[in-house]
Design an enzyme around this catalytic site. Structure first.
Site, short mmCIF file in Angstrom:
data_model
loop_
_atom_site.label_atom_id
_atom_site.label_comp_id
_atom_site.label_asym_id
_atom_site.label_seq_id
_atom_site.Cartn_x
_atom_site.Cartn_y
_atom_site.Cartn_z
N SER A 2 -9.48 2.18 2.88
CA SER A 2 -9.05 2.35 1.90
C SER A 2 -7.58 1.17 1.73
O SER A 2 -7.51 1.86 0.50
CB SER A 2 -8.15 3.91 2.89
OG SER A 2 -7.33 3.14 3.80
N SER A 4 -9.72 -0.46 7.27
CA SER A 4 -9.50 -0.24 5.85
C SER A 4 -8.47 -1.80 5.41
O SER A 4 -7.94 -1.48 3.96
CB SER A 4 -8.62 0.89 5.34
OG SER A 4 -9.16 1.83 5.44
N LYS A 21 1.20 -1.21 -0.30
CA LYS A 21 0.17 0.11 0.24
C LYS A 21 0.74 1.21 0.26
O LYS A 21 1.74 1.23 0.62
CB LYS A 21 -1.09 0.07 1.26
CG LYS A 21 -1.69 1.04 1.53
CD LYS A 21 -2.89 0.93 2.42
CE LYS A 21 -3.59 1.67 2.70
NZ LYS A 21 -4.56 1.89 3.55
N1 GLN Z 1 -13.23 3.97 6.33
C1 GLN Z 1 -12.58 4.77 7.35
C2 GLN Z 1 -11.83 5.95 7.65
O1 GLN Z 1 -12.22 6.57 6.46
C3 GLN Z 1 -11.50 4.06 8.03
C4 GLN Z 1 -10.40 3.68 7.16
C5 GLN Z 1 -9.18 2.96 7.69
O2 GLN Z 1 -8.84 2.22 8.03
N2 GLN Z 1 -7.72 3.47 6.95
O3 GLN Z 1 -11.53 6.74 8.42
#
Ligand code: GLN
Length: 484
Positions: free
Chosen positions: A153, A177, A78
């Protein structure tokens, strides 16, 4: 089978038996990328030349009899983990040309085990989002239905694993994410216990929640990768000085009499009917393997999303203060220093990141701190205690990973609250700091993957792997591949 569809374990075995070579495998993955990447758009950066060079080196080492778990295995990272000399953008314009002068601990560990870096995968800018639509470099698509989002994400990593554009990947998980995109792309994603894996070199979003973990084609690969990336690190004071067991050693153990908690707060009004049905069937399957389902309650679950969006944004507002155009990254010219700061941040960050910086700054500001930040911290403790209490009677907890399957691109971009609710089942786990995995447990009538979440006690990833592997071996959801 196509080489690009191999798991780490299968590729390892084939390389060790000299049936395939690291160069062949790496070339097969790049051929696959050539064929499908135009459609999937999983990567921000591809490192083909570097990868082929590494593959040649791995090949000579393998020929010389060197044995390492990841020798010659193509893996994607990532794009929020620093890779020395290789662009790390966080899918943000503000880091568009940032080349880290150092290596993150996790990628350093993978390097030491001989991995081949295929490229850096797309994400929601600074990992803020649930659909990988908040990227400054275009949207990633779900390999099962390209009109839909892959989750986020870590959407690029999950899509790349699902589409065969790598053998495995790393993601990061602050509120879901790793697990949510894994669920939506039909692959396996694990968020380790907070402190299990070093965050050194992971670009910080919300430091008390962020954790790196594997996204893989099956449970065995997840355990293998976790073995490699775990452990105390003097460069991350929040990494735990706790021994790392061999997570693969529990695979194949029976789950008879294992107590499986089923929290009533996770089967809510408004969740997708097919998701609910698949998860209920999965629980019965686990029961048929000898485990004992127990209804439990996690009473503060309903507050988790609100608590998370106060704490995560507060930490983000502080962590992202460093992008000021002075030290690195994008810089806009201004008439004086303040004007330069303002233009840099206004032009460098996307809309969601700005929204979060504003929300977090507000929650931390004097006069509001007590009402928001402090209160949220107190409720976080209650959420953590819910889990501690539940784990007095059960070994693991099972829930759906996401309330819906993959949604259409654009469906939630205009409504941040709807987007935030995508993580309703994953967020509490981060707030409590406990580990959890998402594994495939079915498909909807239009062939979209559904994920089952298995949550464990602090530093008890072993029980998760044991239960997940037993279920996986008794089903074949993980063997299905998207048609691209
Ligand atoms: N969707 C969640 C957010 O937008 C989690 C994102 C993540 O785990 N990095 O904060």
């Amino acid at each position: 089978m196509e080489l690009y569809n191999l798991s780490i374990y299968e590729a390892r075995t084939a390389i060790d038996k000299d049936e395939i070579s690291p160069v062949e495998l790496t070339e097969a993955v790049f051929k696959r990328i050539e064929d499908v990447e135009q459609t999937v758009k999983a990567y921000v950066t591809l490192t083909k030349e570097h990868a082929l060079k590494q593959a040649k080196e791995a090949e000579s080492l393998a020929k010389a009899g060197v044995k390492k778990p990841l020798l010659g295995i193509p893996i994607a990272i990532k794009d929020n983990m620093c890779t020395e000399g290789i662009k790390t953008t966080c899918s943000s314009k503000i880091l568009k040309n940032f080349i880290p002068p150092y290596e993150s601990t996790v990628t350093q560990k993978l390097k030491e085990q001989g991995y081949i870096l295929i490229g850096k995968t797309n994400l929601d800018e600074f990992a803020m989002g649930s659909s990988t639509e908040n990227s400054a470099f275009g949207h990633t698509r779900n390999p099962w239905d390209i009109s839909r989002i892959p989750g986020g994400s870590s959407g690029g990593s999950a899509a790349a694993v699902s589409a065969g554009e790598c053998i495995a990947a790393l993601g990061s998980d602050t509120g879901g994410s790793i697990r949510q995109p894994a669920a939506l792309c039909g692959v396996v994603g694990l968020k380790p216990t907070y402190g299990r894996v070093s965050r050194y070199g992971l670009v910080a979003f919300a430091s008390s929640l962020d954790q790196i973990g594997p996204i893989t084609k099956n449970v065995r690969d997840s355990a293998m990768l976790l073995n490699i990336i775990s452990g105390h690190d003097m460069y991350d004071s929040t990494s735990a000085p706790i021994a790392v067991p061999d997570f693969t050693s529990v695979l194949g153990r029976d789950i008879k009499k294992m107590k499986i908690g089923v929290p009533k707060e996770y089967f809510i009004e408004g969740m997708d009917k097919e998701v609910e049905a698949s998860v209920r069937i999965a629980i019965r399957k686990i029961e048929s393997l000898g485990a004992i389902p127990v209804e439990i309650s996690l009473p503060h679950t309903g507050h988790a999303v609100a608590v998370y969006y106060i704490l995560a944004t507060s930490e983000a507002s502080s962590n992202l203060a460093r992008y000021d155009g002075v030290k690195y990254g994008f810089r806009a010219e201004g008439k004086d220093l303040l004007d330069m700061y303002m233009k840099t941040r206004a032009g460098g960050f996307g809309a969601e990141v700005k929204r979060r910086i504003i929300l977090g700054t507000y929650a931390l500001s004097s006069g509001y701190y007590e009402a928001y930040y402090k209160k949220a911290q107190q409720v976080r403790t209650l959420i953590k205690q819910d889990f501690e209490k539940a784990f007095e009677t059960v070994d693991v907890i099972v829930t759906p990973t996401s309330p819906t399957p993959a949604f259409k691109a654009g469906e939630k971009t205009e409504d941040p609250l709807q987007m935030y609710l995508s993580d309703i089942f994953t967020i509490s786990v981060n707030l409590a700091g406990v580990p959890a995995i998402s594994i495939p447990c079915g498909f909807t009538s239009n062939n979209l993957p559904i994920g089952l979440q298995i949550i464990g006690k602090h530093f008890d990833e072993e029980s998760i792997f044991k239960a997940a592997y037993a279920y996986e071996q008794a089903t074949d959801w993980h063997k299905r591949k998207p048609k691209l």
